[in-house]
Design an enzyme around this catalytic site. Structure first.
Site, PDB file in Angstrom:
ATOM      1  N   GLU A 118       0.818  -1.208   0.000  1.00 20.39           N
ATOM      2  CA  GLU A 118       0.000   0.000   0.000  1.00 20.39           C
ATOM      3  C   GLU A 118       0.854   1.262   0.000  1.00 20.39           C
ATOM      4  O   GLU A 118       1.945   1.283   0.547  1.00 20.39           O
ATOM      5  CB  GLU A 118      -0.921   0.010   1.230  1.00 20.39           C
ATOM      6  CG  GLU A 118      -1.970  -1.089   1.145  1.00 20.39           C
ATOM      7  CD  GLU A 118      -2.951  -1.083   2.291  1.00 20.39           C
ATOM      8  OE1 GLU A 118      -4.072  -1.564   2.098  1.00 20.39           O
ATOM      9  OE2 GLU A 118      -2.604  -0.601   3.384  1.00 20.39           O
ATOM     10  N   CYS A 131       3.496   8.518   1.037  1.00 18.57           N
ATOM     11  CA  CYS A 131       3.926   7.566   2.053  1.00 18.57           C
ATOM     12  C   CYS A 131       4.055   6.216   1.356  1.00 18.57           C
ATOM     13  O   CYS A 131       3.067   5.711   0.814  1.00 18.57           O
ATOM     14  CB  CYS A 131       2.893   7.522   3.176  1.00 18.57           C
ATOM     15  SG  CYS A 131       3.261   6.304   4.451  1.00 18.57           S
ATOM     16  N   CYS A 138       6.069  -6.884   7.173  1.00 17.87           N
ATOM     17  CA  CYS A 138       7.179  -6.381   7.988  1.00 17.87           C
ATOM     18  C   CYS A 138       7.567  -7.452   8.992  1.00 17.87           C
ATOM     19  O   CYS A 138       6.694  -8.151   9.515  1.00 17.87           O
ATOM     20  CB  CYS A 138       6.759  -5.101   8.724  1.00 17.87           C
ATOM     21  SG  CYS A 138       8.110  -4.302   9.632  1.00 17.87           S
ATOM     22  N   CYS A 142       6.093  -5.085  15.772  1.00 16.91           N
ATOM     23  CA  CYS A 142       5.620  -4.125  16.776  1.00 16.91           C
ATOM     24  C   CYS A 142       4.129  -4.400  17.026  1.00 16.91           C
ATOM     25  O   CYS A 142       3.341  -4.429  16.086  1.00 16.91           O
ATOM     26  CB  CYS A 142       5.843  -2.687  16.307  1.00 16.91           C
ATOM     27  SG  CYS A 142       7.573  -2.340  15.910  1.00 16.91           S
ATOM     28  N   CYS A 145       1.123  -2.181  15.597  1.00 15.73           N
ATOM     29  CA  CYS A 145       1.126  -1.836  14.172  1.00 15.73           C
ATOM     30  C   CYS A 145       0.486  -2.957  13.362  1.00 15.73           C
ATOM     31  O   CYS A 145       0.851  -4.123  13.513  1.00 15.73           O
ATOM     32  CB  CYS A 145       2.576  -1.608  13.722  1.00 15.73           C
ATOM     33  SG  CYS A 145       2.764  -1.388  11.942  1.00 15.73           S
ATOM     34  N   GLU A 194      10.100  -2.253   7.134  1.00 20.19           N
ATOM     35  CA  GLU A 194      11.214  -1.594   7.819  1.00 20.19           C
ATOM     36  C   GLU A 194      12.255  -1.260   6.755  1.00 20.19           C
ATOM     37  O   GLU A 194      12.960  -2.144   6.264  1.00 20.19           O
ATOM     38  CB  GLU A 194      11.785  -2.532   8.886  1.00 20.19           C
ATOM     39  CG  GLU A 194      13.127  -2.118   9.458  1.00 20.19           C
ATOM     40  CD  GLU A 194      13.197  -0.666   9.935  1.00 20.19           C
ATOM     41  OE1 GLU A 194      12.236  -0.182  10.559  1.00 20.19           O
ATOM     42  OE2 GLU A 194      14.225  -0.013   9.649  1.00 20.19           O
ATOM     43  N   SER A 227      12.148   6.227   7.926  1.00 17.51           N
ATOM     44  CA  SER A 227      11.714   5.958   9.297  1.00 17.51           C
ATOM     45  C   SER A 227      12.118   4.542   9.689  1.00 17.51           C
ATOM     46  O   SER A 227      11.865   3.591   8.957  1.00 17.51           O
ATOM     47  CB  SER A 227      10.191   6.115   9.369  1.00 17.51           C
ATOM     48  OG  SER A 227       9.727   5.898  10.688  1.00 17.51           O
ATOM     49  N   ASN A 326      -3.364   5.016  16.210  1.00 18.83           N
ATOM     50  CA  ASN A 326      -4.473   4.591  15.358  1.00 18.83           C
ATOM     51  C   ASN A 326      -4.769   3.154  15.734  1.00 18.83           C
ATOM     52  O   ASN A 326      -3.976   2.269  15.413  1.00 18.83           O
ATOM     53  CB  ASN A 326      -4.068   4.670  13.885  1.00 18.83           C
ATOM     54  CG  ASN A 326      -3.850   6.096  13.441  1.00 18.83           C
ATOM     55  OD1 ASN A 326      -4.723   6.940  13.580  1.00 18.83           O
ATOM     56  ND2 ASN A 326      -2.665   6.385  12.933  1.00 18.83           N
ATOM     57  N   CYS A 369      -0.959   6.010   9.851  1.00 18.04           N
ATOM     58  CA  CYS A 369       0.209   5.277  10.326  1.00 18.04           C
ATOM     59  C   CYS A 369      -0.184   3.985  11.016  1.00 18.04           C
ATOM     60  O   CYS A 369      -1.022   3.982  11.906  1.00 18.04           O
ATOM     61  CB  CYS A 369       0.973   6.112  11.346  1.00 18.04           C
ATOM     62  SG  CYS A 369       2.237   7.074  10.584  1.00 18.04           S
TER      63      CYS A 369
HETATM   64  N1  SAH Z   1       9.276   0.397  10.112  1.00 14.98           N
HETATM   65  C1  SAH Z   1       9.352   1.836  10.114  1.00 14.98           C
HETATM   66  C2  SAH Z   1       8.178   2.454   9.375  1.00 14.98           C
HETATM   67  C3  SAH Z   1       6.893   2.124  10.073  1.00 14.98           C
HETATM   68  S1  SAH Z   1       5.465   3.122   9.902  1.00 14.98           S
HETATM   69  C4  SAH Z   1       9.377   2.333  11.532  1.00 14.98           C
HETATM   70  O1  SAH Z   1       9.081   1.574  12.442  1.00 14.98           O
HETATM   71  O2  SAH Z   1       9.728   3.490  11.742  1.00 14.98           O
HETATM   72  C5  SAH Z   1       5.813   4.714  10.453  1.00 14.98           C
HETATM   73  C6  SAH Z   1       5.464   5.047  11.902  1.00 14.98           C
HETATM   74  O3  SAH Z   1       4.119   4.701  12.273  1.00 14.98           O
HETATM   75  C7  SAH Z   1       6.363   4.330  12.894  1.00 14.98           C
HETATM   76  O4  SAH Z   1       6.808   5.264  13.848  1.00 14.98           O
HETATM   77  C8  SAH Z   1       5.414   3.356  13.520  1.00 14.98           C
HETATM   78  O5  SAH Z   1       5.853   2.922  14.779  1.00 14.98           O
HETATM   79  C9  SAH Z   1       4.133   4.136  13.570  1.00 14.98           C
HETATM   80  N2  SAH Z   1       2.949   3.325  13.794  1.00 14.98           N
HETATM   81  C10 SAH Z   1       2.785   2.020  13.521  1.00 14.98           C
HETATM   82  N3  SAH Z   1       1.558   1.610  13.902  1.00 14.98           N
HETATM   83  C11 SAH Z   1       0.934   2.686  14.413  1.00 14.98           C
HETATM   84  C12 SAH Z   1      -0.351   2.891  14.950  1.00 14.98           C
HETATM   85  N4  SAH Z   1      -1.235   1.896  15.022  1.00 14.98           N
HETATM   86  N5  SAH Z   1      -0.669   4.125  15.391  1.00 14.98           N
HETATM   87  C13 SAH Z   1       0.234   5.136  15.301  1.00 14.98           C
HETATM   88  N6  SAH Z   1       1.451   5.004  14.800  1.00 14.98           N
HETATM   89  C14 SAH Z   1       1.816   3.791  14.361  1.00 14.98           C
END
Ligand code: SAH
Length: 377
Positions: A118, A131, A138, A142, A145, A194, A227, A326, A369
């Site tokens: 996406e 974005c 991934c 986490c 996420c 990532e 990021s 989110n 995000c």
């Molecule tokens: N793998 C990279 C890119 C991930 S997405 C990273 O971890 O930085 C970009 C950002 O969105 C990251 O800071 C991630 O932790 C955050 N993110 C992921 N899930 C989220 C959620 N449910 N609500 C808010 N931010 C979130």
């Protein structure tokens, strides 16, 4: 240790590797995978003169087309042959969802091997941010996420990453996004994946996005943000690339106990090591580092954590980007209470740390995000 090699030091279930699973068929070769010199070689190998590579590249990066019918500066037979060899269809749009009166648009793509990817286009007054995803899925796991829940399918190729941006640029140039014809000014690697676990392809994609035509798309490197969860050796490598991109570090907790839970790779590289790498990046590049912090109610939004974060960041070239969580389907977590968020902001400011609260663009279309996930589409 190189982030591109499998590592036994990573916690179980985390995967950091360059090419996805062994034996997996590779995406077809695309001109965006190649430097201009390599494209000239490829074109010569097809029996054409080298300057045809420049013409083909301009079609893709300046005119934003991959359709031979549009390429009137090339003889008909040549266009078909070169486009066939160097401009294969990498991504097919399966679904598009829009909100904010059409100025936010999420696209679900399918790759040649049906992996779901996406990207999200966000138009603001005076800028457009794409974005993009760097991996299908991934491996970082986490727990808050959506992408992290499904695991890693595979790394995206350079071409597959670049094509997401070119598709957005095309939609803007063709006046498909409300606000008149426009250009992509910013690219954030905050979609699925990532980026530093797909290091080589992501760096090459950044080069393609930032080099001027005919080599690339000509977006300012200062408009690009990478990021990361905090893959420390890769942050060091990135600092030495000579690319003035913005580094965003997903911290989410200032203490190891909290961060071990929220960002499992913290069990390998601790908060102190991640921040050291971030300060090294700031020193080498002169660029302010963005510290990402998703505020989760009663999990990481306590006043003492704001104070600890403020202590750790104060005096450094950094700013904090707070992201109201989110919520993802089935998650027990939710966003912070407004008063707790305000208190968190106030305490960081009291430490002299610049802080912004991220807007929640795209939330209604699961495009915000952490909401990008194949299963959600
Ligand atoms: N793998 C990279 C890119 C991930 S997405 C990273 O971890 O930085 C970009 C950002 O969105 C990251 O800071 C991630 O932790 C955050 N993110 C992921 N899930 C989220 C959620 N449910 N609500 C808010 N931010 C979130």
């Amino acid at each position: 240790m190189s982030p591109s090699q499998p590592s036994s030091a990573l916690p179980l279930g985390l995967t950091v590797r360059e090419d996805g699973r062994p034996g997996r068929p590779k995406p077809p070769r695309h001109l965006a995978d190649l430097s201009l010199a390599e494209r000239r070689e490829a074109v010569t190998g097809l029996g054409e003169r080298p300057f045809r590579a420049d013409q083909l590249s301009r079609q893709y990066f300046s005119r934003l087309t991959d359709d031979p019918a549009d390429m009137t500066d090339l003889p008909q037979a040549t266009r078909e042959q070169l486009a066939g060899a160097l401009l294969p269809r990498l991504l097919t749009a399966e679904k598009e969802l829009a909100c904010d009166d059409g100025t936010t648009r999420k696209t679900l793509w399918r790759t040649f091997d049906h992996a779901a990817v996406e990207s999200v286009l966000m138009r603001y007054p005076g800028r457009v941010t794409m974005c993009v995803s760097s991996q299908a899925g991934c491996g970082m796991a986490c727990p808050f996420c959506a992408t992290g829940q499904a695991g890693l399918t595979r790394n995206l190729s350079t071409g597959e990453i670049v094509e997401q941006v070119v598709a957005g640029a095309r939609a803007l140039a063709r006046d498909e996004i409300p606000g008149g014809p426009g250009r992509v000014s910013n690219v954030v690697f905050m979609g699925m994946g990532e980026p530093l676990a797909n290091y080589r392809n992501v760096i090459q994609a950044v080069r393609r996005l930032t080099e001027p035509a005919p080599s690339g798309l000509g977006i300012s490197a200062r408009g690009v943000t990478v990021s990361t969860v905090g893959l420390v050796p890769a942050i060091g490598r990135l600092a030495d690339e000579g690319l003035p991109v913005t580094l965003a570090v997903s911290l989410h907790s200032p203490d190891d106990e909290g961060r071990d839970e929220l960002v499992p790779v913290n069990r390998r590289w601790k908060v102190a090591e991640v921040l050291d790498a971030a300060w090294g990046y700031a020193e080498t590049t002169g660029r302010r580092v963005s510290i990402e912090y998703a505020l989760i109610r009663d999990v990481n939004d306590q006043a003492w954590r704001a104070d600890l974060l403020g202590d750790l960041l104060s005096g450094h070239l950094a700013h904090v980007n707070l992201i109201p969580l989110n919520p993802t389907p089935g998650s027990r977590w939710t966003a912070s209470r407004p008063e707790d968020q305000d208190e968190f902001v106030a305490r960081l400011e009291a430490h002299g740390v610049p802080v912004t609260v991220r807007d929640t663009r795209g939330r209604e279309i699961d495009g915000a995000c952490g909401q990008l996930a194949a299963s959600a589409s």
